[in-house]
Design a protein around this motif. Structure first.
Motif, PDB file in Angstrom:
ATOM      1  N   UNK A  25       0.823  -1.206   0.000  1.00 47.74           N
ATOM      2  CA  UNK A  25       0.000   0.000   0.000  1.00 47.74           C
ATOM      3  C   UNK A  25       0.863   1.264   0.000  1.00 47.74           C
ATOM      4  N   UNK A  26       2.056   1.165   0.558  1.00 46.40           N
ATOM      5  CA  UNK A  26       2.954   2.314   0.570  1.00 46.40           C
ATOM      6  C   UNK A  26       3.258   2.820  -0.832  1.00 46.40           C
ATOM      7  N   UNK A  27       3.264   1.939  -1.810  1.00 41.12           N
ATOM      8  CA  UNK A  27       3.640   2.289  -3.177  1.00 41.12           C
ATOM      9  C   UNK A  27       2.434   2.451  -4.102  1.00 41.12           C
ATOM     10  N   UNK A  28       1.240   2.301  -3.566  1.00 41.10           N
ATOM     11  CA  UNK A  28       0.016   2.354  -4.372  1.00 41.10           C
ATOM     12  C   UNK A  28      -0.324   3.805  -4.712  1.00 41.10           C
ATOM     13  N   UNK A  29      -0.467   4.100  -5.993  1.00 43.17           N
ATOM     14  CA  UNK A  29      -0.804   5.457  -6.441  1.00 43.17           C
ATOM     15  C   UNK A  29      -2.199   5.523  -7.057  1.00 43.17           C
ATOM     16  N   UNK A  30      -3.032   4.539  -6.770  1.00 45.53           N
ATOM     17  CA  UNK A  30      -4.370   4.486  -7.356  1.00 45.53           C
ATOM     18  C   UNK A  30      -5.149   5.767  -7.082  1.00 45.53           C
ATOM     19  N   UNK A  31      -5.641   6.366  -8.154  1.00 46.21           N
ATOM     20  CA  UNK A  31      -6.467   7.558  -8.037  1.00 46.21           C
ATOM     21  C   UNK A  31      -5.698   8.856  -7.908  1.00 46.21           C
ATOM     22  N   UNK A  32      -4.405   8.799  -7.755  1.00 49.21           N
ATOM     23  CA  UNK A  32      -3.626  10.031  -7.635  1.00 49.21           C
ATOM     24  C   UNK A  32      -3.321  10.596  -9.020  1.00 49.21           C
ATOM     25  N   UNK A  33      -3.117  11.896  -9.061  1.00 44.33           N
ATOM     26  CA  UNK A  33      -2.922  12.590 -10.333  1.00 44.33           C
ATOM     27  C   UNK A  33      -1.521  13.164 -10.403  1.00 44.33           C
ATOM     28  N   UNK A  34      -0.829  12.855 -11.492  1.00 41.74           N
ATOM     29  CA  UNK A  34       0.545  13.302 -11.680  1.00 41.74           C
ATOM     30  C   UNK A  34       0.683  14.100 -12.962  1.00 41.74           C
ATOM     31  N   UNK A  65       8.993   7.343 -19.486  1.00 44.38           N
ATOM     32  CA  UNK A  65       9.266   6.152 -18.676  1.00 44.38           C
ATOM     33  C   UNK A  65       8.732   6.319 -17.264  1.00 44.38           C
ATOM     34  N   UNK A  66       8.929   7.481 -16.673  1.00 45.75           N
ATOM     35  CA  UNK A  66       8.419   7.724 -15.322  1.00 45.75           C
ATOM     36  C   UNK A  66       6.906   7.794 -15.298  1.00 45.75           C
ATOM     37  N   UNK A  67       6.328   8.383 -16.337  1.00 45.54           N
ATOM     38  CA  UNK A  67       4.865   8.418 -16.430  1.00 45.54           C
ATOM     39  C   UNK A  67       4.288   7.011 -16.487  1.00 45.54           C
ATOM     40  N   UNK A  81       5.635   4.398 -15.152  1.00 50.13           N
ATOM     41  CA  UNK A  81       5.763   3.862 -13.805  1.00 50.13           C
ATOM     42  C   UNK A  81       4.637   4.330 -12.903  1.00 50.13           C
ATOM     43  N   UNK A  82       4.290   5.599 -12.991  1.00 50.68           N
ATOM     44  CA  UNK A  82       3.182   6.141 -12.195  1.00 50.68           C
ATOM     45  C   UNK A  82       1.876   5.452 -12.577  1.00 50.68           C
ATOM     46  N   UNK A  83       1.640   5.285 -13.871  1.00 51.26           N
ATOM     47  CA  UNK A  83       0.419   4.631 -14.340  1.00 51.26           C
ATOM     48  C   UNK A  83       0.371   3.169 -13.910  1.00 51.26           C
ATOM     49  N   UNK A  84       1.514   2.493 -13.943  1.00 52.74           N
ATOM     50  CA  UNK A  84       1.563   1.089 -13.536  1.00 52.74           C
ATOM     51  C   UNK A  84       1.175   0.928 -12.075  1.00 52.74           C
ATOM     52  N   UNK A  85       1.429   1.970 -11.266  1.00 61.06           N
ATOM     53  CA  UNK A  85       1.059   1.938  -9.848  1.00 61.06           C
ATOM     54  C   UNK A  85      -0.358   2.453  -9.615  1.00 61.06           C
ATOM     55  N   UNK A 142      12.243   4.133 -13.450  1.00 55.17           N
ATOM     56  CA  UNK A 142      10.863   4.074 -12.972  1.00 55.17           C
ATOM     57  C   UNK A 142      10.744   3.836 -11.475  1.00 55.17           C
ATOM     58  N   UNK A 143      11.539   2.929 -10.946  1.00 58.25           N
ATOM     59  CA  UNK A 143      11.392   2.561  -9.538  1.00 58.25           C
ATOM     60  C   UNK A 143      11.588   3.736  -8.599  1.00 58.25           C
ATOM     61  N   UNK A 144      12.623   4.525  -8.842  1.00 63.50           N
ATOM     62  CA  UNK A 144      12.887   5.646  -7.944  1.00 63.50           C
ATOM     63  C   UNK A 144      11.803   6.719  -8.073  1.00 63.50           C
ATOM     64  N   UNK A 145      11.263   6.911  -9.282  1.00 67.34           N
ATOM     65  CA  UNK A 145      10.176   7.874  -9.459  1.00 67.34           C
ATOM     66  C   UNK A 145       8.916   7.420  -8.741  1.00 67.34           C
ATOM     67  N   UNK A 146       8.596   6.138  -8.847  1.00 69.64           N
ATOM     68  CA  UNK A 146       7.428   5.593  -8.162  1.00 69.64           C
ATOM     69  C   UNK A 146       7.591   5.719  -6.649  1.00 69.64           C
ATOM     70  N   UNK A 147       8.799   5.474  -6.162  1.00 72.27           N
ATOM     71  CA  UNK A 147       9.088   5.585  -4.741  1.00 72.27           C
ATOM     72  C   UNK A 147       8.888   7.014  -4.248  1.00 72.27           C
ATOM     73  N   UNK A 148       9.470   7.985  -4.943  1.00 80.07           N
ATOM     74  CA  UNK A 148       9.356   9.380  -4.513  1.00 80.07           C
ATOM     75  C   UNK A 148       7.939   9.921  -4.656  1.00 80.07           C
TER      76      UNK A 148
END
Length: 253
Positions: free
Chosen positions: A2-11, A23-25, A27-31, A225-231
């Motif tokens: 759940x810490x890494x879940x970005x469901x419903x968030x807007x970037x 690539x980072x986008x 990653x955000x969408x994959x989460x 991607x991983x570091x972008x998803x983390x931040x």
């Protein structure tokens, strides 16, 4: 997880139609996140948005804008808020690099790099800040560079701009911390983006870029991607003003 879940968030991702930004986008969408992809060309933005929607099934919008224009950045933030109901994440990925010896470059070359890499980052961050303050939460992720931390000959415009992004990140993190807005930076090393294609097969590229990394190769776009998803996620909630190296061990040498 759940810490890494970005469901419903807007970037919002500037420079989001290709390269590290896209690539980072992804990653955000994959989460689970929704994305607004920003670049100068609407067709490129739309194509990238269509790709993300088809691959991940999340919301994706293309928006043509110039990061050096204040009105464009304000319209970008307003669009994200209107379409997705919030602005949770900003990734400042738009950037350019003009190489050359200082006595061969023009003032226009230097100004162009500073305008996009520094002023663009500042204007995009400025545009989302009032929204994030009202929400009492947000994540701003700036794309700095290893060349914001160390020098390299024939890169004075780029190193100056990325050094500025590093310190802007730290200053803005201190400014916004009590509003629950995290501001951090990613410092990529030598990724094989369109920006670096011109030196891919040159002696410089082989010796001073690839040869200087511990892993002995260019970075693959997906490796950002991983570091972008983390931040972008709750996993980084206690991080303020950090600059994370993703450079294959280049600076470690």
């Amino acid at each position: 997880m759940k810490l890494f879940d970005l469901t419903g968030r807007a970037a919002i991702i500037t420079g989001g139609s290709k390269g590290l930004g896209l690539a980072m986008a992804e990653g955000i969408a994959a989460a689970g996140g929704n994305v607004v992809l920003v670049s100068r060309t609407q067709a490129e933005c739309d194509a990238a948005a269509d790709k993300i929607k088809s691959l991940y099934g999340t919301g994706a919008i293309g928006f043509a804008a110039d990061v050096t224009k204040q009105a464009d950045m304000e319209n970008m933030a307003a669009l994200c808020l209107k379409e997705f109901g919030s602005v949770d994440i900003l990734i400042n990925s738009a950037g350019i690099n003009i190489r050359g010896a200082i006595d061969e470059l023009s003032l226009d070359d230097f100004t162009k790099v500073m305008d996009i890499n520094v002023t663009g980052t500042w204007l995009a961050s400025r545009a989302v800040t009032p929204i994030m303050k009202k929400q009492k939460k947000g994540k701003i992720i700036n794309l700095a560079s290893t060349l914001g931390l160390v020098g390299l000959a024939n890169r004075t415009p780029y190193t100056a701009s990325k050094g500025a992004v590093v310190n802007m990140t730290k200053a803005l993190a201190l400014e916004l911390a009590l509003d629950n807005i995290n501001v951090n930076a990613i410092c990529p090393g030598p990724f094989l983006t369109e920006m670096n294609e011109p030196i891919k097969n040159t002696e410089e590229g082989k010796k001073f870029i690839v040869g200087a990394t511990a892993v002995g190769r260019w970075g693959v776009l997906a490796e950002i991607q991983g570091v972008a998803m983390f931040l972008a996620s709750d996993a980084s909630n206690y991080m303020m003003g950090s600059c994370l190296l993703v450079d294959g061990g280049w600076v470690a040498r």
